[in-house]
Design a protein around this motif. Structure first.
Motif: not given
Length: 187
Positions: A29-37, A49-53, A75-82, A58-59
């Motif tokens: 759940t990328a959000g603002r990217g703090r966890d991705t960073l 690192v892969f980030a979904f939102d 960075l992936v613009l898609d639901c985390h369920s996928k 958010a991306i």
């Protein structure tokens, strides 16, 4: 662990104790990217690192933060369920989830219990033996309570012979503080 921290601080502490240089991690759940960073810093240049939102905002925000800090992630613009469409079975060392809505964003767009449970199921399948998952569950507003109950009910069904699930809760804090859940997949 420092119990003065909030659920996100506990999640960062947990993840930092399990993730190493060269690992593969997912910010579901990328959000603002703090966890991705944060994950990029842990895995270093040899890791991934892969980030979904589901939200373009958010991306975009995550990408800007990574560029400002000279870090790279997919960075992936898609639901985390996928997530399983982008990653292979047992290929990920750690996952981070923050359920709720985009910080500072539109509160009418938020994660939902049904797709969040699917995402956790897929994460468990994608997780390497010995891997870990952190969940921050924000439970304000009407939708957050529903999602929290759906997630906690689902997590209770995980096979105790394959997974350990630890729930933390600040029982003496006012309001509805986020809770943290930690999952380990047995090796």
């Amino acid at each position: 662990m420092d119990f003065q921290k909030n659920a996100l601080g506990l999640s960062h502490k947990f993840i930092s104790e399990h993730v190493h240089s060269g690992d593969t991690c997912v910010d579901a759940t990328a959000g603002r990217g703090r966890d991705t960073l944060f994950l990029c810093e842990l895995v270093g240049e040899k890791g991934s690192v892969f980030a979904f939102d589901i939200q373009e905002e958010a991306i975009r925000s995550t990408n800007e933060l990574l560029e400002a800090n000279k870090k790279k992630a997919t960075l992936v613009l898609d639901c985390h369920s996928k997530m399983d469409l982008y990653l292979e079975k047992e290929s990920v060392d750690a996952f981070m989830f923050n359920f709720g809505w985009l910080p500072g964003g539109d509160h009418t767009k938020f994660s939902h219990g049904d797709t969040s449970c699917i995402a956790i199921e897929k994460a468990l399948d994608l997780l390497k033996p010995g891997g870990v998952i952190s969940l921050c569950i924000y439970c304000g507003k009407e939708t957050g309570f529903e999602e929290k109950e759906t997630l906690l009910t689902f997590l209770k069904t995980l096979d105790q012979k394959r997974y350990s699930v630890l729930l933390t809760d600040y029982i003496n804090r006012a309001g509805n503080p986020p809770i943290a859940v930690f999952i380990t997949k047995d090796a």
